[in-house]
Design a protein around this motif. Structure first.
Motif, PDB file in Angstrom:
ATOM      1  N   PHE A   9       0.745  -1.472  -0.015  1.00  0.00           N
ATOM      2  CA  PHE A   9       0.050   0.024   0.036  1.00  0.00           C
ATOM      3  C   PHE A   9       0.908   1.250  -0.085  1.00  0.00           C
ATOM      4  O   PHE A   9       0.399   2.512   0.447  1.00  0.00           O
ATOM      5  N   ASN A  10       2.202   1.039  -0.346  1.00  0.00           N
ATOM      6  CA  ASN A  10       3.171   2.464  -0.499  1.00  0.00           C
ATOM      7  C   ASN A  10       2.894   3.209   0.806  1.00  0.00           C
ATOM      8  O   ASN A  10       2.749   4.479   0.799  1.00  0.00           O
ATOM      9  N   THR A  11       3.066   2.579   2.064  1.00  0.00           N
ATOM     10  CA  THR A  11       3.142   3.136   3.373  1.00  0.00           C
ATOM     11  C   THR A  11       4.428   2.368   4.044  1.00  0.00           C
ATOM     12  O   THR A  11       4.923   1.767   3.201  1.00  0.00           O
ATOM     13  N   LEU A  68      -3.765   5.941   4.304  1.00  0.00           N
ATOM     14  CA  LEU A  68      -3.579   6.066   2.783  1.00  0.00           C
ATOM     15  C   LEU A  68      -3.513   7.560   2.645  1.00  0.00           C
ATOM     16  O   LEU A  68      -4.244   8.447   3.239  1.00  0.00           O
ATOM     17  N   ASP A  69      -2.474   8.162   1.562  1.00  0.00           N
ATOM     18  CA  ASP A  69      -2.521   9.527   1.161  1.00  0.00           C
ATOM     19  C   ASP A  69      -3.409   9.656  -0.115  1.00  0.00           C
ATOM     20  O   ASP A  69      -3.163   9.215  -1.045  1.00  0.00           O
ATOM     21  N   CYS A  70      -4.603  10.255   0.459  1.00  0.00           N
ATOM     22  CA  CYS A  70      -5.462  10.185  -0.695  1.00  0.00           C
ATOM     23  C   CYS A  70      -5.916  11.353  -1.241  1.00  0.00           C
ATOM     24  O   CYS A  70      -5.798  12.587  -0.855  1.00  0.00           O
ATOM     25  N   ALA A 125      -5.386   6.483  -3.818  1.00  0.00           N
ATOM     26  CA  ALA A 125      -4.184   6.566  -3.058  1.00  0.00           C
ATOM     27  C   ALA A 125      -3.252   5.616  -3.831  1.00  0.00           C
ATOM     28  O   ALA A 125      -3.591   4.546  -4.245  1.00  0.00           O
ATOM     29  N   PRO A 126      -2.292   6.420  -4.629  1.00  0.00           N
ATOM     30  CA  PRO A 126      -1.399   5.419  -5.501  1.00  0.00           C
ATOM     31  C   PRO A 126      -0.310   4.572  -5.112  1.00  0.00           C
ATOM     32  O   PRO A 126       0.125   5.091  -4.068  1.00  0.00           O
ATOM     33  N   THR A 127      -0.299   3.455  -5.447  1.00  0.00           N
ATOM     34  CA  THR A 127       0.707   2.481  -5.116  1.00  0.00           C
ATOM     35  C   THR A 127       1.038   1.401  -6.475  1.00  0.00           C
ATOM     36  O   THR A 127       0.412   2.117  -7.533  1.00  0.00           O
ATOM     37  N   THR A 128       1.883   0.660  -6.369  1.00  0.00           N
ATOM     38  CA  THR A 128       2.169   0.182  -7.485  1.00  0.00           C
ATOM     39  C   THR A 128       2.572  -1.505  -7.207  1.00  0.00           C
ATOM     40  O   THR A 128       2.338  -1.999  -6.113  1.00  0.00           O
ATOM     41  N   LYS A 129       2.276  -2.440  -8.345  1.00  0.00           N
ATOM     42  CA  LYS A 129       2.130  -3.749  -8.215  1.00  0.00           C
ATOM     43  C   LYS A 129       3.165  -4.222  -9.240  1.00  0.00           C
ATOM     44  O   LYS A 129       2.971  -3.870 -10.627  1.00  0.00           O
TER      45      LYS A 129
HETATM   46  C1  NAG Z   1       3.615   6.782  -2.908  1.00  0.00           C
HETATM   47  O1  NAG Z   1       2.949   7.690  -2.338  1.00  0.00           O
HETATM   48  C2  NAG Z   1       3.300   9.223  -2.558  1.00  0.00           C
HETATM   49  C3  NAG Z   1       2.625  10.008  -1.789  1.00  0.00           C
HETATM   50  O2  NAG Z   1       2.317   9.701  -0.347  1.00  0.00           O
HETATM   51  C4  NAG Z   1       3.312   9.301  -4.027  1.00  0.00           C
HETATM   52  O3  NAG Z   1       3.997  10.487  -4.051  1.00  0.00           O
HETATM   53  C5  NAG Z   1       4.234   8.261  -4.641  1.00  0.00           C
HETATM   54  O4  NAG Z   1       4.012   8.478  -6.134  1.00  0.00           O
HETATM   55  C6  NAG Z   1       3.598   6.832  -4.296  1.00  0.00           C
HETATM   56  N1  NAG Z   1       4.401   5.885  -4.779  1.00  0.00           N
HETATM   57  C7  NAG Z   1       3.891   4.852  -5.555  1.00  0.00           C
HETATM   58  C8  NAG Z   1       4.805   4.019  -6.192  1.00  0.00           C
HETATM   59  O5  NAG Z   1       2.713   5.050  -6.324  1.00  0.00           O
END
Ligand code: NAG
Ligand code: NAG
Ligand code: NAG
Ligand code: NAG
Ligand code: NAG
Ligand code: NAG
Ligand code: NAG
Ligand code: NAG
Ligand code: NAG
Length: 288
Positions: free
Chosen positions: A79-81, A112-114, A123-127
């Motif tokens: 979850f990118n945290t 989540l950073d929404c 809330a962006p993350t990657t897989k």
């Molecule tokens: C992870 O979250 C941060 C904001 O908290 C964002 O700037 C960053 O692009 C995100 N990373 C990914 C891989 O989505």
């Protein structure tokens, strides 16, 4: 009533003196109608539209571990945290090491950073794509429907779902939302995205978070208590850290701010009605 009479200067004066009163009454009725504005749309595959007050906020996802080897660290990476951020949101995890496997089915609040991107809160993350992965599996299995395959597709327009090469890095827009005007007025600090597992019922989910079914229906513009597995619900949170609200995802929650807020809203409506009646009476006698 004088408003309909014509003639003497006295009635003219009364008529005009009543005008500010009339405007106040109308204004108060308008204020009362305004907060009834719709909340977030249930089951919109694109995600939650940016109808909140803030373009960016702290939100939460509810996540139940399903792998024997899931740890705080692996869940944080998903979850990118960070493990520390997850611990901060879950009071019963303070002594759990970041790399110790969690019991299967452990429930976690994931911060989540929404933010609002393309008119949708996410809330962006990657897989990283592994052999056998499809956008659908990643949506339903890896992320437990906290994102739809349609939203993954839209966030990765250059990737053809049927031929995703292994090691492709997919952008994953986790579903989240920021409180609306009405929710802020009601004391809601954040929204939790709750993924519905098969056979879950709205009544049980509401109880888990100290809400009534009606409160969850309002927060999700649900016409009735019918919900579907692999969709998400937004659960209003009365404190900015859900751990502070409930002590842990499974523990009995204190009366939520939402129930307190609905009481407050009820009181507010009743007193407003009182003020309106008073103003109408005043207007009536003044105009006479
Ligand atoms: C992870 O979250 C941060 C904001 O908290 C964002 O700037 C960053 O692009 C995100 N990373 C990914 C891989 O989505
Ligand atoms: C679904 O979400 C999209 C993107 O946020 C939005 O443009 C659209 O209006 C939403 N549809 C409904 C029915 O709310
Ligand atoms: C975890 O529990 C779920 C049911 O709650 C089950 O379907 C799944 O197979 C379990 N996973 C492991 C690794 O035991
Ligand atoms: C758990 O183990 C499976 C294989 O058994 C592996 O594919 C997966 O990546 C592991 N997950 C974590 C979080 O280490
Ligand atoms: C947990 O993950 C973080 C960042 O991914 C890493 O720096 C840290 O070393 C990990 N902790 C352990 C104990 O592996
Ligand atoms: C935290 O406590 C609740 C019950 O009080 C439990 O459901 C949840 O799984 C716990 N979290 C972990 C990671 O143990
Ligand atoms: C994805 O789902 C399909 C159909 O349910 C299943 O056959 C396949 O094994 C799944 N793949 C993964 C990686 O879970
Ligand atoms: C926004 O939409 C554009 C065009 O559809 C797309 O290329 C982009 O990836 C989207 N961005 C996000 C963050 O979803
Ligand atoms: C409940 O609402 C859904 C729409 O979300 C509708 O499809 C369904 O027929 C309704 N069920 C009942 C019993 O009214």
């Amino acid at each position: 009533m004088a408003l309909l009479e014509k003639g003497s200067p006295r009635t003219w004066m009364h008529r005009h003196a009543s005008l500010p009163l009339l405007i106040s009454v109308l204004a108060i009725f308008a204020v009362e109608i305004h907060p009834v504005r719709a909340q977030q749309q249930y089951n919109n595959v694109s995600g939650y539209a940016c109808t909140g007050v803030q373009p960016r906020c702290l939100a939460y996802a509810y996540y139940r571990t399903q792998e024997a080897n899931a740890t705080l660290n692996s869940t944080a990476a998903l979850f990118n945290t960070s493990a520390a951020n997850i611990v901060a949101a879950n009071t019963n995890l303070s002594s759990v090491p970041a790399t110790t496997p969690l019991a299967n089915g452990s429930a976690l609040y994931i911060p989540l950073d929404c933010s609002c991107l393309n008119n949708t809160y996410q809330a962006p993350t990657t897989k990283v794509v592994q052999a056998g992965d499809t956008m659908y599996n990643i949506s339903i299995i890896t992320f437990q429907a906290l994102v739809t395959y349609q939203a993954i597709g839209a966030a990765n327009p250059s990737i053809i779902p049927e031929t995703m090469p292994v090691n492709t890095i997919l952008r994953i827009p986790i579903r989240c939302a920021c409180p609306t005007v009405r929710q802020q007025t009601d004391g809601i600090k954040s929204l939790l995205t709750y993924p519905i597992f098969p056979n879950e019922e709205l009544s049980a989910i509401a109880k888990k978070f100290g809400h009534t079914e009606e409160e969850l229906q309002v927060a999700n513009t649900l016409p009735n208590s019918t919900i579907a597995a692999y969709t998400t619900l937004l659960v209003p949170q009365g404190t900015s850290t859900p751990g502070g609200n409930a002590g842990g995802p499974g523990s009995a929650p204190a009366p939520s701010a939402a129930s307190r807020a609905s009481q407050a809203h009820w009181l507010y409506s009743v007193s407003l009605l009182g003020v309106q009646s008073l103003l109408l009476l005043l207007l009536f006698y003044h105009a006479k």
